[in-house]
Design a protein around this motif. Structure first.
Motif, mmCIF file in Angstrom:
data_model
loop_
_atom_site.group_PDB
_atom_site.id
_atom_site.type_symbol
_atom_site.label_atom_id
_atom_site.label_comp_id
_atom_site.label_asym_id
_atom_site.label_seq_id
_atom_site.Cartn_x
_atom_site.Cartn_y
_atom_site.Cartn_z
ATOM 1 N N ALA A 1 0.787 -1.232 0.000
ATOM 2 C CA ALA A 1 0.011 -0.122 0.009
ATOM 3 C C ALA A 1 0.878 1.246 -0.105
ATOM 4 N N GLN A 2 0.658 2.345 -0.614
ATOM 5 C CA GLN A 2 1.076 3.516 -0.992
ATOM 6 C C GLN A 2 0.507 4.613 0.061
ATOM 7 N N ASN A 3 -0.181 4.229 1.154
ATOM 8 C CA ASN A 3 -0.944 5.241 2.006
ATOM 9 C C ASN A 3 -0.048 5.434 3.219
ATOM 10 N N ARG A 4 1.089 5.130 3.305
ATOM 11 C CA ARG A 4 1.844 5.398 4.736
ATOM 12 C C ARG A 4 2.143 6.806 4.632
ATOM 13 N N PHE A 5 2.394 7.454 5.841
ATOM 14 C CA PHE A 5 2.819 8.593 6.172
ATOM 15 C C PHE A 5 3.130 9.069 7.385
ATOM 16 N N TRP A 6 3.601 10.389 7.477
ATOM 17 C CA TRP A 6 4.177 10.676 8.949
ATOM 18 C C TRP A 6 3.188 11.539 9.504
ATOM 19 N N LEU A 7 2.651 10.998 10.650
ATOM 20 C CA LEU A 7 1.531 11.861 11.487
ATOM 21 C C LEU A 7 2.218 12.764 12.409
ATOM 22 N N GLN A 8 2.027 14.256 12.016
ATOM 23 C CA GLN A 8 2.949 15.313 12.674
ATOM 24 C C GLN A 8 1.956 16.079 13.613
ATOM 25 N N ASN A 9 2.604 16.190 14.863
ATOM 26 C CA ASN A 9 2.002 16.916 15.873
ATOM 27 C C ASN A 9 2.734 18.343 15.842
ATOM 28 N N ASN A 10 2.012 19.345 15.296
ATOM 29 C CA ASN A 10 2.429 20.750 15.380
ATOM 30 C C ASN A 10 1.568 21.602 16.262
ATOM 31 N N THR A 11 0.826 20.983 17.058
ATOM 32 C CA THR A 11 -0.002 21.849 18.129
ATOM 33 C C THR A 11 0.819 21.859 19.375
ATOM 34 N N GLU A 12 0.525 22.668 20.397
ATOM 35 C CA GLU A 12 1.034 22.872 21.729
ATOM 36 C C GLU A 12 0.460 21.668 22.723
ATOM 37 N N GLN A 13 -0.215 20.821 22.146
ATOM 38 C CA GLN A 13 -0.570 19.639 22.958
ATOM 39 C C GLN A 13 -0.152 18.484 22.849
ATOM 40 N N THR A 14 -0.038 17.523 23.699
ATOM 41 C CA THR A 14 0.460 16.068 23.416
ATOM 42 C C THR A 14 -0.963 15.162 22.747
ATOM 43 N N ILE A 15 -0.760 14.478 21.830
ATOM 44 C CA ILE A 15 -1.442 13.661 21.236
ATOM 45 C C ILE A 15 -1.541 12.423 21.885
ATOM 46 N N PRO B 1 4.091 17.747 21.449
ATOM 47 C CA PRO B 1 4.435 18.622 20.566
ATOM 48 C C PRO B 1 5.614 18.736 19.764
ATOM 49 N N GLY B 2 5.563 18.883 18.426
ATOM 50 C CA GLY B 2 6.787 18.970 17.405
ATOM 51 C C GLY B 2 7.314 17.676 17.094
ATOM 52 N N MET B 3 6.748 16.375 17.630
ATOM 53 C CA MET B 3 7.232 15.232 17.149
ATOM 54 C C MET B 3 6.120 14.517 16.196
ATOM 55 N N GLN B 4 6.707 13.557 15.566
ATOM 56 C CA GLN B 4 5.898 12.877 14.515
ATOM 57 C C GLN B 4 5.895 11.204 14.789
ATOM 58 N N VAL B 5 5.124 10.589 14.188
ATOM 59 C CA VAL B 5 5.051 9.134 14.438
ATOM 60 C C VAL B 5 4.797 8.525 12.934
ATOM 61 N N TRP B 6 5.283 7.418 12.551
ATOM 62 C CA TRP B 6 5.182 6.654 11.062
ATOM 63 C C TRP B 6 4.069 5.985 11.336
ATOM 64 N N VAL B 7 3.155 6.075 10.370
ATOM 65 C CA VAL B 7 1.755 5.346 10.349
ATOM 66 C C VAL B 7 1.678 4.566 8.963
ATOM 67 N N GLN B 8 1.396 3.163 9.173
ATOM 68 C CA GLN B 8 1.515 2.173 7.997
ATOM 69 C C GLN B 8 0.047 1.604 8.166
ATOM 70 N N PRO B 9 -0.987 1.871 7.456
ATOM 71 C CA PRO B 9 -2.257 1.410 7.754
ATOM 72 C C PRO B 9 -2.076 -0.004 7.138
ATOM 73 N N THR B 10 -3.240 -0.964 7.691
ATOM 74 C CA THR B 10 -3.143 -2.403 7.559
ATOM 75 C C THR B 10 -4.084 -2.860 6.208
ATOM 76 N N PHE B 11 -4.683 -1.353 5.584
ATOM 77 C CA PHE B 11 -5.498 -1.687 4.367
ATOM 78 C C PHE B 11 -4.996 -0.754 3.229
ATOM 79 N N PRO B 12 -5.367 -1.062 2.094
ATOM 80 C CA PRO B 12 -4.716 -0.362 0.886
ATOM 81 C C PRO B 12 -5.661 1.015 0.645
ATOM 82 N N ASP B 13 -6.480 1.378 1.190
ATOM 83 C CA ASP B 13 -7.427 2.531 0.747
ATOM 84 C C ASP B 13 -6.321 3.760 0.788
ATOM 85 N N CYS B 14 -6.758 4.511 -0.253
ATOM 86 C CA CYS B 14 -5.726 5.941 -0.265
ATOM 87 C C CYS B 14 -6.627 6.636 0.394
ATOM 88 N N TYR B 15 -8.006 6.910 0.468
ATOM 89 C CA TYR B 15 -8.954 7.891 0.856
ATOM 90 C C TYR B 15 -8.854 7.404 2.500
#
Length: 207
Positions: free
Chosen positions: A22-36, A61-75
């Motif tokens: 799947a090509q839907n992997r991405f970085w989830l980035q926290n650019n807020t002032e709160q912890t996710i 805040p300011g950190m990011q995590v690598w997300v790899q969905p287990t399904f192939p959907d793009c949307y």
């Protein structure tokens, strides 16, 4: 028969082929002032959010995590929950065309400025002068050791400090806590004391 054998071989190859990555992997980035503290990612075509994907812990805040969905959907639909309980989300994101999905400003957070320095408390060398000499004093001079001269007579003209008397000595606040003192008796005798530490005392008794 040969055609059937070829078709059977092709079916076998297709069945044994590995599924496309799947090509839907991405970085989830926290650019807020709160912890996710939690995040959910699901295909836009379904209603169920699925489990929390932050298996390695919260995203500060300011950190990011690598997300790899287990399904192939793009949307994808993406939802995050912050430490204060509030939530935010992005719906219908075309993740196959993105490498990063940010919450908050779409740029990395600037470095946190250093905290202001605490206000410096100035030392107070002022004190009360007490005459325990048994004699009247006609002149008193007190100055910080950082000064080059005695300054004016603290008693002033035509004033004396009798035995047992006292008077306040005001000195400027700052970093200097030592003072030099000179007294003059009625008969003109002079006595001095130097480098007296006065910031830690309320009164100085001259005996």
């Amino acid at each position: 028969m040969r055609i059937l054998a070829v078709l059977a071989a092709l079916v076998g190859l297709l069945a044994g082929a590995s599924p496309a990555v799947a090509q839907n992997r991405f970085w989830l980035q926290n650019n807020t002032e709160q912890t996710i503290v939690a995040a959910n990612v699901s295909p836009s075509r379904v209603e169920d959010w699925g489990p929390n994907i932050l298996t390695q812990g919260p995203v500060r805040p300011g950190m990011q995590v690598w997300v790899q969905p287990t399904f192939p959907d793009c949307y994808l639909d993406i939802r995050v929950r912050f430490a204060d309980g509030t939530e935010d989300g992005h719906l219908g994101v075309h993740a196959c065309t993105l490498s990063r999905i940010a919450f908050g400003r779409d740029v990395p957070l600037a470095a946190t400025p250093p905290p202001p320095e605490p206000e410096r408390v100035l030392a107070n060398p002022s004190f009360t002068f007490v005459n325990r000499t048994g004699e009247a004093i006609r002149e008193i001079y007190v100055s910080l050791t950082s000064n080059r001269n005695w300054g004016n007579d603290r008693l002033g003209p035509r004033q004396i400090l009798p035995p047992g008397g006292s008077m306040p000595i005001s000195l400027p606040r700052g970093s200097v806590c030592t003072a030099d003192m000179r007294i003059v008796f009625m008969d003109g005798r002079i006595m001095e004391q130097r480098n007296v530490e006065t910031c830690s005392i309320r009164e100085f008794v001259w005996r």
